[in-house]
Design an enzyme around this catalytic site. Structure first.
Site, PDB file in Angstrom:
ATOM      1  CB  ALA A  78      11.522  -3.717 -15.147  1.00  0.00           C
ATOM      2  CB  SER A 130      -0.196   0.749  -8.658  1.00  0.00           C
ATOM      3  OG  SER A 130      -1.301   0.654  -9.550  1.00  0.00           O
ATOM      4  CE  LYS A 184       2.021  -1.859  -9.949  1.00  0.00           C
ATOM      5  NZ  LYS A 184       2.706  -1.359 -11.061  1.00  0.00           N
ATOM      6  CG  HIS A 187      -1.908  -3.644  -8.192  1.00  0.00           C
ATOM      7  ND1 HIS A 187      -1.705  -3.202  -9.491  1.00  0.00           N
ATOM      8  CD2 HIS A 187      -2.848  -2.825  -7.673  1.00  0.00           C
ATOM      9  CE1 HIS A 187      -2.474  -2.174  -9.733  1.00  0.00           C
ATOM     10  NE2 HIS A 187      -3.184  -1.905  -8.643  1.00  0.00           N
ATOM     11  CG  ASN A 188       0.735  -4.531 -12.344  1.00  0.00           C
ATOM     12  OD1 ASN A 188       0.310  -3.826 -11.435  1.00  0.00           O
ATOM     13  ND2 ASN A 188       1.625  -4.113 -13.208  1.00  0.00           N
ATOM     14  CD  GLU A 191      -3.550  -2.888 -13.965  1.00  0.00           C
ATOM     15  OE1 GLU A 191      -3.053  -2.437 -12.927  1.00  0.00           O
ATOM     16  OE2 GLU A 191      -3.051  -2.667 -15.096  1.00  0.00           O
ATOM     17  CE  LYS A 262       5.386  -0.958 -20.921  1.00  0.00           C
ATOM     18  NZ  LYS A 262       5.361   0.292 -20.141  1.00  0.00           N
TER      19      LYS A 262
END
Ligand code: NDP
Length: 471
Positions: A78, A130, A184, A187-188, A191, A262
């Site tokens: 990215a 993912s 997304k 989502h992370n 997580e 990250k």
């Protein structure tokens, strides 16, 4: 000669596996990579799928190989690399061609790229993927952002390569421009919170009860058969069981206690703050990774303050029961926060993100997959709720689980063992359900030092207190 239906740039971990997944679903795919030698290597190692892989050694060749309108997936790191590749693709693609950024982009970058590509005739899609290496190869969860028309142009292949939950594809169009990458990111963020809370419970078992990795593994294994059933709990048990081939010791014991990141966890926390949504369990998880990276400082602090006793003297079976429920309660709070952030972003950016769909496409393929997401989908489908904590099914589950979360957090505090994400989840829950809080005092303080005024409970309008300014 145009012979491929789709192209992919970036044959790293994710790109190479996604390309094989696409080929396996019957599509001929043209591939290119910055380090060009990887292209032929990839084809040579593609086994039975090699006939559906067309290696390209330049972007010109890639463009000539894909049939127009050319869908081209970018799966590179990215940031600037994505901008560079888009700039290069603009030289070789034509109007109507489709660029799909499938990396973990910051959704702000995705929105900027949409704006930059508007009027060029090229179609842009921001797509969150993912599931790690295994997911990319055999079926990830895929979160798509862009125009609905662009989604229809790539829908068939995206649905085909996605994970399936009881036959339902775990991929969907979630809204315009940055919606897919935003979802997304969150989502992370969730997580991060899930992983941190699991690690905190592992810490209580290891340092509080003095259990070995081999003793802790079956505890997680058993939990995986119950309400905590999820990929992350499953792999935690497997990790704890594994031995290091070099020393014969549990592999988890020889791993340095310093976790990297990250950026997606940090972005989740930043966006939550910008949107004014409390996401404290996620923020705590991000901060815990930062503290984990301060190994030398932590060792110096331990020398200065001494090691906490750590010992928890309590009936083990009782504690296991409370830990399971505490993890569940913490999970409910973290997911409530993550979904609240997505809801706020959806409103702020006019995305209209379908939250039931988000939970459904996370049921398989992605790292936080679990049966629990089905319960969340049902809660959001059965009517509008201000917060997941207010959905009737969750009121019942949280009502049952929060006393254990409270017990576990207090046991950890007494023992001096850090449980930042579980504590944050508990404080969030207690703050959220407190009808009369304490910010009446904050209002008064602000008025005292800054003449900001305050609201009264018995009269409308702005008021000032009976104090004179003194600073
Ligand atoms: P890898 O490090 O395995 O591969 C990176 C790829 O990016 C390589 O093909 C590399 O090419 C290419 N690349 C790097 N810099 C540039 C550049 N300046 N210009 C062109 N190409 C470049 O990364 P991953 O496959 O793990 O990750 C790819 C994307 O997917 C990232 O956005 C990541 O966050 C996301 N992602 C990763 C997941 C994972 O579990 N690994 C899960 C979900 C998303 P070269 O061979 O020349 O170095």
């Amino acid at each position: 000669m145009a012979q491929a239906e789709i192209g992919l740039i970036g044959l790293g971990t994710m790109g190479s596996n996604l390309a094989l997944n696409i080929a396996e679903k019957g599509h001929t795919i043209a591939v290119f990579n910055r380090t060009v030698s990887r292209v032929d290597e990839f084809k040579a190692n593609a086994g039975a799928l090699t006939d559906r892989i067309v290696p390209c050694h330049s972007l010109d060749e890639l463009a000539a190989t894909i049939r127009p309108p050319r869908p081209t997936i970018l799966m590179v790191v990215a940031g600037q690399a994505v901008d560079d590749q888009i700039a290069n693709l603009r030289q070789v693609l034509s109007p109507n061609d489709i660029i799909i950024d499938a990396g973990n982009a910051d959704f702000n970058d995705t929105r900027r790229r949409f704006a930059e590509l508007a009027g060029t005739g090229l179609t842009f899609i921001g797509m969150g993927v993912s599931g790690g290496e295994e997911g990319a190869r055999h079926g990830p969860s895929i979160m798509v952002g862009g125009t609905q028309e662009s989604w229809h142009r790539v829908e068939d292949v995206i649905l085909a390569i996605s994970a399936k939950y009881n036959g339902e594809p775990c991929a969907a169009w979630l809204g315009p421009d940055g919606a897919g990458h935003f979802v997304k990111t969150i989502h992370n963020g969730i997580e991060y919170a899930d992983m941190q809370m699991i690690a905190e419970v592992y810490g209580l078992l290891r340092d509080g009860l003095g259990m070995s990795a081999k003793e802790i593994a079956p505890v997680f294994s058993k939990w995986n058969d119950g309400r905590l059933n999820s990929y992350l709990i499953e792999i935690t048990a497997k990790v704890l069981e594994a031995d290091d081939p070099a020393t014969g010791n549990p592999v988890v014991d020889i791993i340095l206690d310093r976790a990297g990141q990250k950026g997606t966890g940090k972005w989740s926390a930043i966006e939550a703050q910008k949107l004014g949504v409390p996401a404290t369990a996620i923020e705590a998880a991000v901060a815990a990774r930062v503290i984990s990276s301060m190994k030398t400082e932590r060792e110096a602090a331990q020398a200065a303050y001494g090691r906490t006793s750590g010992n928890i003297r309590i009936d083990r079976d009782r504690l296991f029961h409370d830990l399971e429920l505490a993890l569940f309660a913490g999970k409910i709070a973290a997911y409530a926060q993550g979904f609240a952030v997505m809801d706020a972003a959806s409103k702020a950016f006019d995305w209209n993100v379908p939250l039931p769909t988000v939970s459904r496409i996370w049921r398989a393929g992605c790292i936080i997959r679990s049966q629990f997401l089905g319960t969340i989908a049902d809660a959001f489908s059965s009517g509008s709720v201000a917060n997941l904590l207010m959905a009737p099914a969750f009121v019942q589950m949280m009502g049952e689980a929060h006393p254990s979360l409270r017990k576990v957090v207090s046991i950890a505090a007494e023992a001096g063992l850090p449980v930042p994400a579980l504590s944050a989840a508990l404080a969030y829950f207690d703050g959220y359900r407190q009808g009369r809080g304490t910010s009446n005092l904050i209002q008064a303080q602000r008025d005292f030092f800054g003449a900001h005024g305050f609201e009264r409970i018995d009269q409308p309008g702005a008021h000032h207190g009976p104090w004179s300014y003194s600073a």
